[in-house]
Design a protein around this motif. Structure first.
Motif, PDB file in Angstrom:
ATOM      1  N   LEU A  90       0.824  -1.207   0.000  1.00  0.00           N
ATOM      2  CA  LEU A  90       0.000   0.000   0.000  1.00  0.00           C
ATOM      3  C   LEU A  90       0.860   1.260   0.000  1.00  0.00           C
ATOM      4  N   ASN A  91       1.894   1.268   0.832  1.00  0.00           N
ATOM      5  CA  ASN A  91       2.761   2.452   0.886  1.00  0.00           C
ATOM      6  C   ASN A  91       3.417   2.693  -0.471  1.00  0.00           C
ATOM      7  N   SER A  92       3.863   1.621  -1.113  1.00  0.00           N
ATOM      8  CA  SER A  92       4.492   1.746  -2.433  1.00  0.00           C
ATOM      9  C   SER A  92       3.486   2.267  -3.453  1.00  0.00           C
ATOM     10  N   PHE A  93       2.267   1.768  -3.383  1.00  0.00           N
ATOM     11  CA  PHE A  93       1.238   2.197  -4.323  1.00  0.00           C
ATOM     12  C   PHE A  93       0.879   3.669  -4.126  1.00  0.00           C
ATOM     13  N   PHE A  94       0.738   4.089  -2.865  1.00  0.00           N
ATOM     14  CA  PHE A  94       0.396   5.487  -2.600  1.00  0.00           C
ATOM     15  C   PHE A  94       1.495   6.423  -3.107  1.00  0.00           C
ATOM     16  N   MET A  95       2.762   6.036  -2.881  1.00  0.00           N
ATOM     17  CA  MET A  95       3.863   6.843  -3.398  1.00  0.00           C
ATOM     18  C   MET A  95       3.820   6.911  -4.921  1.00  0.00           C
ATOM     19  N   SER A  96       3.489   5.783  -5.554  1.00  0.00           N
ATOM     20  CA  SER A  96       3.382   5.755  -7.010  1.00  0.00           C
ATOM     21  C   SER A  96       2.263   6.663  -7.500  1.00  0.00           C
ATOM     22  N   CYS A  97       1.193   6.761  -6.705  1.00  0.00           N
ATOM     23  CA  CYS A  97       0.095   7.660  -7.084  1.00  0.00           C
ATOM     24  C   CYS A  97       0.556   9.116  -7.093  1.00  0.00           C
ATOM     25  N   VAL A  98       1.429   9.472  -6.150  1.00  0.00           N
ATOM     26  CA  VAL A  98       1.982  10.832  -6.133  1.00  0.00           C
ATOM     27  C   VAL A  98       2.774  11.075  -7.415  1.00  0.00           C
ATOM     28  N   PHE A  99       3.612  10.118  -7.764  1.00  0.00           N
ATOM     29  CA  PHE A  99       4.409  10.250  -8.991  1.00  0.00           C
ATOM     30  C   PHE A  99       3.498  10.287 -10.215  1.00  0.00           C
ATOM     31  N   GLY A 100       2.463   9.440 -10.232  1.00  0.00           N
ATOM     32  CA  GLY A 100       1.533   9.411 -11.351  1.00  0.00           C
ATOM     33  C   GLY A 100       0.781  10.723 -11.513  1.00  0.00           C
ATOM     34  N   ALA A 101       0.358  11.308 -10.384  1.00  0.00           N
ATOM     35  CA  ALA A 101      -0.349  12.591 -10.443  1.00  0.00           C
ATOM     36  C   ALA A 101       0.555  13.683 -10.993  1.00  0.00           C
ATOM     37  N   TRP A 102       1.821  13.671 -10.560  1.00  0.00           N
ATOM     38  CA  TRP A 102       2.783  14.666 -11.062  1.00  0.00           C
ATOM     39  C   TRP A 102       3.025  14.466 -12.559  1.00  0.00           C
ATOM     40  N   HIS A 103       3.172  13.207 -12.964  1.00  0.00           N
ATOM     41  CA  HIS A 103       3.399  12.917 -14.375  1.00  0.00           C
ATOM     42  C   HIS A 103       2.206  13.387 -15.216  1.00  0.00           C
ATOM     43  N   TRP A 104       1.010  13.240 -14.697  1.00  0.00           N
ATOM     44  CA  TRP A 104      -0.198  13.704 -15.387  1.00  0.00           C
ATOM     45  C   TRP A 104      -0.229  15.231 -15.481  1.00  0.00           C
ATOM     46  N   ILE A 105       0.170  15.886 -14.383  1.00  0.00           N
ATOM     47  CA  ILE A 105       0.193  17.353 -14.355  1.00  0.00           C
ATOM     48  C   ILE A 105       1.175  17.903 -15.390  1.00  0.00           C
ATOM     49  N   LYS A 106       2.273  17.184 -15.600  1.00  0.00           N
ATOM     50  CA  LYS A 106       3.290  17.653 -16.546  1.00  0.00           C
ATOM     51  C   LYS A 106       2.743  17.802 -17.965  1.00  0.00           C
ATOM     52  N   LYS A 107       1.689  17.081 -18.298  1.00  0.00           N
ATOM     53  CA  LYS A 107       1.115  17.164 -19.633  1.00  0.00           C
ATOM     54  C   LYS A 107       0.204  18.370 -19.792  1.00  0.00           C
ATOM     55  N   SER A 108       0.102  19.198 -18.760  1.00  0.00           N
ATOM     56  CA  SER A 108      -0.857  20.311 -18.786  1.00  0.00           C
ATOM     57  C   SER A 108      -0.242  21.611 -19.276  1.00  0.00           C
ATOM     58  N   ASN A 109       0.979  21.541 -19.786  1.00  0.00           N
ATOM     59  CA  ASN A 109       1.640  22.726 -20.351  1.00  0.00           C
ATOM     60  C   ASN A 109       1.806  23.847 -19.334  1.00  0.00           C
ATOM     61  N   LEU A 110       2.066  23.485 -18.082  1.00  0.00           N
ATOM     62  CA  LEU A 110       2.400  24.498 -17.091  1.00  0.00           C
ATOM     63  C   LEU A 110       3.795  25.036 -17.397  1.00  0.00           C
ATOM     64  N   PRO A 111       4.118  26.245 -16.935  1.00  0.00           N
ATOM     65  CA  PRO A 111       5.487  26.752 -17.117  1.00  0.00           C
ATOM     66  C   PRO A 111       6.504  25.755 -16.572  1.00  0.00           C
ATOM     67  N   LYS A 112       7.571  25.564 -17.316  1.00  0.00           N
ATOM     68  CA  LYS A 112       8.553  24.536 -16.958  1.00  0.00           C
ATOM     69  C   LYS A 112       9.113  24.727 -15.550  1.00  0.00           C
ATOM     70  N   ILE A 113       9.245  25.982 -15.136  1.00  0.00           N
ATOM     71  CA  ILE A 113       9.833  26.270 -13.831  1.00  0.00           C
ATOM     72  C   ILE A 113       8.944  25.785 -12.680  1.00  0.00           C
ATOM     73  N   THR A 114       7.643  25.584 -12.953  1.00  0.00           N
ATOM     74  CA  THR A 114       6.723  25.156 -11.894  1.00  0.00           C
ATOM     75  C   THR A 114       6.707  23.644 -11.700  1.00  0.00           C
ATOM     76  N   ILE A 115       7.278  22.882 -12.637  1.00  0.00           N
ATOM     77  CA  ILE A 115       7.198  21.424 -12.572  1.00  0.00           C
ATOM     78  C   ILE A 115       7.854  20.868 -11.293  1.00  0.00           C
ATOM     79  N   PRO A 116       9.056  21.333 -10.913  1.00  0.00           N
ATOM     80  CA  PRO A 116       9.611  20.861  -9.634  1.00  0.00           C
ATOM     81  C   PRO A 116       8.739  21.234  -8.439  1.00  0.00           C
TER      82      PRO A 116
END
Length: 552
Positions: A90-116
């Motif tokens: 479960l802990n591994s899956f929840f952490m993966s969800c954080v990474f997955g959400a970030w990866h999804w956000i990256k496709k939203s054309n936000l300014p590059k400086i905001t990605i980190p």
């Protein structure tokens, strides 16, 4: 196939780096590059434009987080194999969800400086959630990785461990950005040369920034460490007992009288007329004691406490802090965890007790171990209630206290307030600090680390108390049944650490402190700021995507 192989290698590499950075592996500073392979992996995932970005991020990063969780916390298996599997997966899956959400956000054309910033905000929000909800298991919150290097994180008195989490992630992103400053492939030599020079300049700036970000907090910490003065006024003599009782067999085979006798015999060589405090572990007396009877010992004599009474005749200023399993009986169902008992209801507690000539005070553990002392979300998982593991003389979910109360300890130097968090509570920085906000001048962590066996678990648990000492600037007296007992000063330095499976007592003069640190006063404010940022970013992206759907 080659792309898939590269993805797997990157994920496995990140998992290995995260695992090796954790104590006791000895490679702490690998944490500063451990996320870099995952960031590169995210870029490679975009080469394949098929699939949903969120789920791509989850499945690609899951091996990394599974390796990390398994490698660091496998010892949970010694308590409960099913619980270990559940916690790790479960802990591994929840952490993966954080990474997955970030990866999804990256496709939203936000300014590059905001990605980190997005990733840092999401990760801090996850760690903060993991401190709050009922499936809590914040052992691997990133700021904990520096517990073995207290000299380097003295600034935790201002930020708590979330300062460490942000530090780790900022450095990882700066390292990652260096990989992005590569010479691009271009058709004309002049164009290529100009871009190379520009990227080379940016790389130099990034490298300088990276060095400053790593070095500056360390220098600040070393300055604090060298200049901070531990107040050595109104010191008291304290004795810690490590009784070394097998929690599966011996602990429940012995009566409370025999266990109390063992504590006194172990402590006796260290006790003097000046001893003000004797501290023993969680579940020192394992047989359940009725709290009403405990508060009326003159009416309901208790053989174990009669032994303590005899000890007070020789050492009248002595105060004893020890762990009990207690029970209270009510006429009505006062809490969801109270269970039917004849014509009333009964509630079990994991309890810390202060006992001296004049008074008895109790604190019931508030942060319970999921699946062991508490079944998370009983309305959903209530049918599994009786499967909760027996670690304190009963099974099923325990009751909790209303606040982190501090005990009143009377000594020849005057009255001292002492907090006594129990076991698992010592990894929750903000909860720990509430004892101090409620008056605690000294802290005693009582724990029973014997459940895990001679594994890294008890070593990691001890080290986390060093962070709590820095955050609150309090002396900590840590009493384990077995594992590591010892004294920790307000700078996080450990003194007289005991060995595993050794029955012993140690003595030291400790000093109360009235200082309230910035972190104690404000708690996990950094996490709350990051949570607000994460919420705003998420809502912003959702609005943008909804608008695109409407206009398309």
């Amino acid at each position: 196939m080659a792309l898939l192989k590269n993805k797997i290698i990157l994920s496995l590499l990140s998992g290995a780096l995260l695992w090796l950075s954790w104590y006791p592996n000895g490679f702490t500073f690998l944490i500063f590059i451990a996320f870099v392979p995952l960031f590169i992996l995210s870029d490679k995932l975009f080469e394949n434009k098929k699939g949903i970005a969120f789920w791509q991020g989850i499945w690609a990063s899951f091996p990394a987080f599974l390796i990390w969780n398994t490698g660091v916390t496998w010892w949970i298996w010694n308590i409960t194999p099913p619980g270990a599997v559940a916690a790790i997966v479960l802990n591994s899956f929840f952490m993966s969800c954080v990474f997955g959400a970030w990866h999804w956000i990256k496709k939203s054309n936000l300014p590059k400086i905001t990605i980190p910033l997005v990733f840092i905000a999401f990760w801090c929000s996850w760690e903060f959630l993991h401190l709050q909800w009922q499936i809590t298991w914040p052992w691997l919150n990133l700021g904990n990785v520096f517990a073995v290097h207290p000299k380097l994180v003295q600034w935790y008195e201002y930020t708590g461990t979330f300062g460490g989490t942000i530090w780790v992630l900022v450095v990882n992103f700066l390292v990652y950005s260096l990989f992005q400053h590569r010479e691009p492939q271009r058709t004309t030599e002049n164009h290529r040369e100009n871009l190379f020079n520009l990227r080379h300049l940016r790389a130099k700036k990034t490298l300088i920034t990276l060095i400053l970000i790593i070095i500056t907090p360390i220098l600040i910490s070393l300055i604090i460490y060298k200049t901070y003065t531990i107040k050595r006024e109104n010191g008291i003599e304290a004795v810690i007992v490590q009784q070394n009782i097998d929690p599966i067999t011996e602990q429940f085979e012995k009566s409370n009288f025999e266990l109390a006798e063992l504590i006194i015999q172990t402590a006796a060589p260290k006790l003097t007329p000046n001893t003000a405090l004797l501290v023993s572990s969680e579940s020192t007396l394992s047989s359940t004691i009725n709290e009403e009877q405990l508060f009326n010992l003159d009416i309901y004599p208790n053989a174990a406490f009669q032994l303590f009474d005899a000890l007070f005749q020789e050492y009248p200023q002595l105060n004893i802090i020890l762990g009990l399993s207690t029970v209270a009986i009510f006429d009505t169902k006062v809490t969801p965890t109270a269970r039917e008992y004849y014509d009333g209801f009964i509630e079990y507690y994991n309890t810390a007790c202060l006992y001296n000539l004049d008074t008895i005070e109790l604190y019931r553990k508030c942060k319970l171990v999921p699946g062991v002392e508490k079944m998370p979300y009983p309305k959903i998982f209530g049918f599994l209630e009786n499967l909760a593991i027996d670690l304190g003389g009963t099974s099923g979910s325990l009751g909790i206290d209303s606040k982190q109360r501090a005990f009143t300890v009377t000594t020849n130097q005057g009255v001292i307030k002492v907090g006594a968090p129990i076991c698992y509570e010592s990894i929750f920085g903000e909860l720990f600090s509430r004892f101090v906000k409620n008056g605690a001048q000294l802290m005693c962590v009582i724990t029973n680390d014997a459940w895990w066996g001679n594994t890294p678990g008890h070593k990691q648990h001890f080290e986390m108390s060093r962070l709590r000492a820095i955050e609150t600037r309090r002396y900590i007296l840590r009493a384990a049944n077995t594992g590591i007992s010892g004294f920790i000063d307000p700078l996080g330095n450990a003194h007289q650490k005991t060995e595993y499976e050794v029955r012993t007592a140690i003595v030291q003069t400790v000093y109360p402190n009235n200082e309230i640190t910035f972190y104690t006063k404000h708690g996990d404010y950094l996490a709350r700021i990051m949570l607000a940022i994460a919420a705003l970013i998420f809502l912003f992206v959702v609005v943008i995507k909804c608008n695109k759907m409407v206009t398309s």
